[in-house]
Design an enzyme around this catalytic site. Structure first.
Site, PDB file in Angstrom:
ATOM      1  CE  LYS A 162      -0.315   3.271   4.699  1.00 12.48           C
ATOM      2  NZ  LYS A 162      -0.282   3.376   6.134  1.00 12.48           N
ATOM      3  CG  HIS A 193      -6.040   2.108   5.009  1.00 15.26           C
ATOM      4  ND1 HIS A 193      -5.613   3.046   5.915  1.00 15.26           N
ATOM      5  CD2 HIS A 193      -5.046   1.194   4.904  1.00 15.26           C
ATOM      6  CE1 HIS A 193      -4.396   2.703   6.335  1.00 15.26           C
ATOM      7  NE2 HIS A 193      -4.033   1.589   5.731  1.00 15.26           N
ATOM      8  CB  SER A 226       4.821  -1.975  11.848  1.00 14.49           C
ATOM      9  OG  SER A 226       4.449  -0.631  12.121  1.00 14.49           O
ATOM     10  CD  GLU A 245      -3.792  -2.354   7.211  1.00 14.32           C
ATOM     11  OE1 GLU A 245      -2.645  -2.540   6.804  1.00 14.32           O
ATOM     12  OE2 GLU A 245      -4.465  -1.352   6.903  1.00 14.32           O
ATOM     13  CG  ASN A 273      -1.747   1.204   1.398  1.00 13.34           C
ATOM     14  OD1 ASN A 273      -1.837   2.016   0.481  1.00 13.34           O
ATOM     15  ND2 ASN A 273      -2.374   1.352   2.552  1.00 13.34           N
ATOM     16  N   GLY A 317       2.199   2.276  10.650  1.00  9.88           N
ATOM     17  CA  GLY A 317       3.172   3.349  10.486  1.00  9.88           C
ATOM     18  C   GLY A 317       3.862   3.756  11.773  1.00  9.88           C
ATOM     19  CD  GLU A 348      -3.164   5.601   6.585  1.00 11.31           C
ATOM     20  OE1 GLU A 348      -3.136   5.646   5.346  1.00 11.31           O
ATOM     21  OE2 GLU A 348      -2.275   5.048   7.269  1.00 11.31           O
TER      22      GLU A 348
HETATM   23  P1  PGA Z   1       2.562   0.245   7.580  1.00 11.36           P
HETATM   24  O1  PGA Z   1       1.110   0.486   6.933  1.00 11.36           O
HETATM   25  O2  PGA Z   1       3.064  -1.062   7.021  1.00 11.36           O
HETATM   26  O3  PGA Z   1       3.375   1.408   7.157  1.00 11.36           O
HETATM   27  O4  PGA Z   1       2.363   0.161   9.056  1.00 11.36           O
HETATM   28  C1  PGA Z   1       0.218  -0.582   6.700  1.00 11.36           C
HETATM   29  C2  PGA Z   1      -1.059  -0.067   6.112  1.00 11.36           C
HETATM   30  O5  PGA Z   1      -1.541   0.995   6.529  1.00 11.36           O
HETATM   31  O6  PGA Z   1      -1.632  -0.704   5.198  1.00 11.36           O
END
Ligand code: PGA
Length: 248
Positions: free
Chosen positions: A11, A95, A207, A163, A9, A169, A97
């Site tokens: 983003k 997601h 992560s 998640e 992803n 992140g 976010e």
């Molecule tokens: P990350 O993000 O691996 O940077 O923690 C995962 C995601 O939001 O899909």
């Protein structure tokens, strides 16, 4: 269901050049240029990347889709039919976010899931609890409430990604016990509420990186990974995909 599924992803990252460079690096390696690996790129670059991916096995994914199905006066939106038109195989839906910054709720997410399925694009529904919800012991009920749209979908395949918001992140990875617990919970929930769980892949995200991928992917009921930060680096993403390729 065969093999693990790993989706990177990206983003809101990359530019036209760096996106193409990343795709070229992924196409160069058998570990990433294969079935079971995908990249979720920014909408504006999807069409160009689809051209680069033609004839390859690396799957293209979008990061979001409109809740509106038909063409029309929806400024700024990208429909599921448009994603299908350029060759997207997957789309992320809900997601954390998007839930957090764009207020996406279950009603909108159900429409997005329906539109994607109708267009032949496999939706990846993202679920997960915040730190406060986990500390308050509410994580299972939060996840169940996010899964509650699934029984409304009568046909079509979809993927679920667990998640935990506090692990996205942040570098904080859920423990293998926490991951195993939630993945078993989701599979069980699907069995009870949809009548089957063996067709539904449940990915872990939060992560995931080169150093922890193998242990996470080997955890019971983990059918793959959704990888954010580490998917922006071809070498790191390749290690994650290599780990997935070694496992059934
Ligand atoms: P990350 O993000 O691996 O940077 O923690 C995962 C995601 O939001 O899909």
């Amino acid at each position: 269901m065969s093999g693990k599924l790993v989706i990177g992803n990206w983003k809101m990252n990359t530019r036209a050049d760096s996106a193409q460079a990343l795709v070229s690096a992924l196409l160069d390696h058998a570990a990433t240029n294969r079935e079971g690996v995908g990249i979720a790129a920014p909408a504006v670059y999807l069409a160009a990347l689809a051209e680069s991916l033609k004839g390859s096995r690396l799957a293209l994914s979008a990061q979001d889709v409109s809740r509106f199905a038909a063409d029309g006066a929806y400024t700024g939106e990208t429909s599921a039919a448009m994603l299908a038109d350029i060759g997207c195989r997957y789309v992320l839906v809900g997601h954390s976010e998007r839930r957090q910054y764009f207020g996406e709720d279950n009603a909108a997410l159900l429409q997005k899931m329906r539109n994607a399925i109708a267009a032949g694009v496999t939706p990846v529904l993202c679920v997960g609890e915040t730190l406060e919800q986990r500390e308050a012991g509410q994580h299972l009920e939060v996840i169940a409430a996010q899964l509650a749209i699934l029984p409304e979908l009568t046909d079509g395949d979809y993927v679920i990604a667990y998640e935990p918001v506090w692990a996205i992140g942040t570098g904080k990875v859920a423990t293998l016990e926490q991951i195993a617990e939630i993945h078993a919970f989701i599979k069980n929930w699907c069995l009870q509420n949809i009548g089957s769980s063996d067709k539904i892949r449940v990915l872990y995200g939060g992560s995931v990186k080169a150093e922890n991928a193998e242990a996470i992917l080997a955890t019971e009921n983990v059918d793959g990974a959704l990888v954010g930060g580490a998917s922006l680096d071809a070498d790191s993403f390749r290690v994650v995909c290599q780990a997935a390729g070694k496992l059934i």
